[in-house]
Design a protein around this motif. Structure first.
Motif, PDB file in Angstrom:
ATOM      1  N   THR A 235       0.796  -1.229   0.000  1.00 14.68           N
ATOM      2  CA  THR A 235       0.000   0.000   0.000  1.00 14.68           C
ATOM      3  C   THR A 235       0.831   1.282   0.000  1.00 14.68           C
ATOM      4  O   THR A 235       0.265   2.359  -0.037  1.00 14.68           O
ATOM      5  CB  THR A 235      -0.923   0.030   1.239  1.00 14.68           C
ATOM      6  OG1 THR A 235      -0.111  -0.022   2.432  1.00 14.68           O
ATOM      7  CG2 THR A 235      -1.888  -1.157   1.222  1.00 14.68           C
ATOM      8  N   HIS A 236       2.141   1.178   0.076  1.00 11.31           N
ATOM      9  CA  HIS A 236       2.954   2.388   0.190  1.00 11.31           C
ATOM     10  C   HIS A 236       4.227   2.268  -0.638  1.00 11.31           C
ATOM     11  O   HIS A 236       4.673   1.167  -0.976  1.00 11.31           O
ATOM     12  CB  HIS A 236       3.322   2.652   1.653  1.00 11.31           C
ATOM     13  CG  HIS A 236       4.260   1.613   2.215  1.00 11.31           C
ATOM     14  ND1 HIS A 236       3.812   0.500   2.895  1.00 11.31           N
ATOM     15  CD2 HIS A 236       5.609   1.498   2.163  1.00 11.31           C
ATOM     16  CE1 HIS A 236       4.846  -0.239   3.244  1.00 11.31           C
ATOM     17  NE2 HIS A 236       5.950   0.335   2.814  1.00 11.31           N
TER      18      HIS A 236
ATOM     19  N   ASN B  27      -0.415  -2.779  -4.861  1.00  2.01           N
ATOM     20  CA  ASN B  27      -1.825  -3.068  -5.147  1.00  2.01           C
ATOM     21  C   ASN B  27      -2.480  -2.043  -6.063  1.00  2.01           C
ATOM     22  O   ASN B  27      -3.525  -2.323  -6.648  1.00  2.01           O
ATOM     23  CB  ASN B  27      -2.621  -3.156  -3.843  1.00  2.01           C
ATOM     24  CG  ASN B  27      -2.624  -4.564  -3.287  1.00  2.01           C
ATOM     25  OD1 ASN B  27      -2.089  -5.488  -3.883  1.00  2.01           O
ATOM     26  ND2 ASN B  27      -3.226  -4.730  -2.117  1.00  2.01           N
ATOM     27  N   THR B  28      -1.887  -0.865  -6.194  1.00  6.22           N
ATOM     28  CA  THR B  28      -2.494   0.196  -6.998  1.00  6.22           C
ATOM     29  C   THR B  28      -1.945   0.252  -8.413  1.00  6.22           C
ATOM     30  O   THR B  28      -2.405   1.069  -9.209  1.00  6.22           O
ATOM     31  CB  THR B  28      -2.268   1.572  -6.335  1.00  6.22           C
ATOM     32  OG1 THR B  28      -0.873   1.920  -6.418  1.00  6.22           O
ATOM     33  CG2 THR B  28      -2.690   1.562  -4.873  1.00  6.22           C
TER      34      THR B  28
ATOM     35  N   ASP C 183       3.077  -1.957 -15.928  1.00  7.27           N
ATOM     36  CA  ASP C 183       3.782  -0.836 -16.561  1.00  7.27           C
ATOM     37  C   ASP C 183       3.718   0.447 -15.729  1.00  7.27           C
ATOM     38  O   ASP C 183       4.177   1.503 -16.183  1.00  7.27           O
ATOM     39  CB  ASP C 183       3.219  -0.569 -17.953  1.00  7.27           C
ATOM     40  CG  ASP C 183       1.730  -0.219 -17.936  1.00  7.27           C
ATOM     41  OD1 ASP C 183       1.114  -0.250 -16.843  1.00  7.27           O
ATOM     42  OD2 ASP C 183       1.174   0.083 -19.013  1.00  7.27           O
ATOM     43  N   GLY C 184       3.189   0.354 -14.511  1.00  2.00           N
ATOM     44  CA  GLY C 184       3.042   1.551 -13.689  1.00  2.00           C
ATOM     45  C   GLY C 184       4.137   1.764 -12.673  1.00  2.00           C
ATOM     46  O   GLY C 184       4.209   2.830 -12.041  1.00  2.00           O
ATOM     47  N   PHE C 185       5.025   0.781 -12.490  1.00  2.00           N
ATOM     48  CA  PHE C 185       6.029   0.887 -11.432  1.00  2.00           C
ATOM     49  C   PHE C 185       7.091   1.934 -11.739  1.00  2.00           C
ATOM     50  O   PHE C 185       7.433   2.755 -10.870  1.00  2.00           O
ATOM     51  CB  PHE C 185       6.666  -0.483 -11.177  1.00  2.00           C
ATOM     52  CG  PHE C 185       5.767  -1.427 -10.442  1.00  2.00           C
ATOM     53  CD1 PHE C 185       5.802  -1.493  -9.061  1.00  2.00           C
ATOM     54  CD2 PHE C 185       4.862  -2.223 -11.122  1.00  2.00           C
ATOM     55  CE1 PHE C 185       4.960  -2.348  -8.370  1.00  2.00           C
ATOM     56  CE2 PHE C 185       4.017  -3.084 -10.443  1.00  2.00           C
ATOM     57  CZ  PHE C 185       4.062  -3.149  -9.056  1.00  2.00           C
TER      58      PHE C 185
ATOM     59  N   GLN D  40       3.075 -10.152  -8.679  1.00  2.00           N
ATOM     60  CA  GLN D  40       2.236  -9.062  -9.169  1.00  2.00           C
ATOM     61  C   GLN D  40       2.990  -7.731  -9.201  1.00  2.00           C
ATOM     62  O   GLN D  40       2.398  -6.684  -9.437  1.00  2.00           O
ATOM     63  CB  GLN D  40       0.987  -8.914  -8.293  1.00  2.00           C
ATOM     64  CG  GLN D  40       0.041 -10.100  -8.316  1.00  2.00           C
ATOM     65  CD  GLN D  40       0.546 -11.274  -7.496  1.00  2.00           C
ATOM     66  OE1 GLN D  40       1.165 -11.092  -6.452  1.00  2.00           O
ATOM     67  NE2 GLN D  40       0.273 -12.482  -7.960  1.00  2.00           N
ATOM     68  N   GLY D  41       4.289  -7.759  -8.957  1.00  2.00           N
ATOM     69  CA  GLY D  41       5.070  -6.535  -8.864  1.00  2.00           C
ATOM     70  C   GLY D  41       5.724  -6.130 -10.180  1.00  2.00           C
ATOM     71  O   GLY D  41       5.270  -6.499 -11.272  1.00  2.00           O
TER      72      GLY D  41
END
Length: 295
Positions: free
Chosen positions: A13-14, A36-37, A41-43, A72-73
């Motif tokens: 979450t952080h 989780n958010t 491609d968002g990392f 999932q990372g």
């Protein structure tokens, strides 16, 4: 490669980052863009939002621990089976588009029998051992999923996970007890009484939990007491189950201040003195060790 580097603690979450020069923290930043958010491609964009002002044309080494290395990372950093040292000699490189980034991820640990896994805690353990050279014993890492870890000769020998923090959140927020528990309050005496009761009679936990609701209905609301009792009952039951780990051992508790001190208090009720260390500081020390060991 730039002499400066970036330490990253990337949880569910952080996201927390520190600009480092050796072991010295030069700056820090954080966001709520946990694993989780984010899609796969968002990392990299989430990381750049925080660290771009720290980057130069020379690639900067970025060392990450936590759920960023899960399936999932950003990229999976496969678990390493115990017994082993907390940190791997080689970290997993994450794919990046920005040439200014050189991102490496710390793998988690696994245990085959009984099956168990950890991700992020291995870095805190490594940080603790880096500051406590030669320490043997058991480390408790309270959180959503609390870990009890047996250490010997600098290696993680075995560990066990308890979903105590998640059970507390579910019971306090989604069960019938949500009408009786105020998580902003605390009653130290009620915590001690409940923890001792659960330690001595863990088989009565389910019945004892409902008494919190019944007391509210019959005696009136005591939300701070109910919160402390709920915490004490769950932690006491956990300590009863984890007794083979901590009985007669050197014990350290690594965690956020309030929850970690609750564990220290519960252990003291059983006549056990535990060393307390803050999780943020241990994460930073562990990433510093990873930076030095994998240069």
């Amino acid at each position: 490669m730039s002499k400066e580097w970036i330490a990253v603690d990337w949880g569910t979450t952080h996201l927390r980052v520190w600009r480092m020069a050796g072991r010295e923290i030069m700056a820090k930043a954080a966001s709520d863009k946990g694993m989780n958010t984010l899609a796969a491609d968002g990392f990299e964009p989430a990381l750049l939002e925080l660290v771009e002002p720290w980057l130069t044309e020379t690639p900067t080494r970025v060392l990450c621990c936590g759920m960023v290395g899960s399936r999932q990372g950003w990229i999976e950093a496969p678990y390493r089976p115990v017994p082993c040292a907390p940190l791997a000699e080689t970290l997993v490189r994450a794919p990046t588009r920005d040439p200014r980034l050189d991102v490496r991820i710390v793998p988690g640990l696994s245990q085959s029998s009984p099956p168990d896994v950890m991700r992020g805690e291995e870095t805190q353990i490594a940080g603790f051992l880096a500051l406590k050279d030669g320490w043997d014993g058991v480390i408790c890492l309270p959180g959503t999923h609390t870990k009890w870890v047996h250490l010997s000769a600098g290696e993680v020998v075995s560990f066990q996970t308890f979903m105590t923090g998640e059970l507390f959140a579910l019971l306090a927020g989604q069960s019938v007890l949500r009408h009786s528990v105020d998580t902003s309050g605390w009653d130290a005496a009620a915590f001690a009484e409940a923890a001792s009761e659960a330690m001595s009679r863990p088989e009565a936990l389910a019945a004892r939990l409902f008494r919190l609701r019944a007391a509210h209905l019959l005696e009136g609301p005591q939300p701070a007491r109910a919160c402390a009792e709920l915490s004490g009952l769950l932690i006491g039951a956990e300590l009863a189950a984890a007794r083979p780990y901590w009985l007669g051992q050197n014990i350290a508790v690594i965690g956020a201040d309030a929850v970690a001190r609750a564990y220290v208090e519960a252990l003291s009720l059983q006549g056990n003195s535990a060393t307390f260390a803050k999780s943020d500081a241990m994460t930073q020390a562990g990433l510093v060790k990873a930076s030095r060991d994998t240069e």
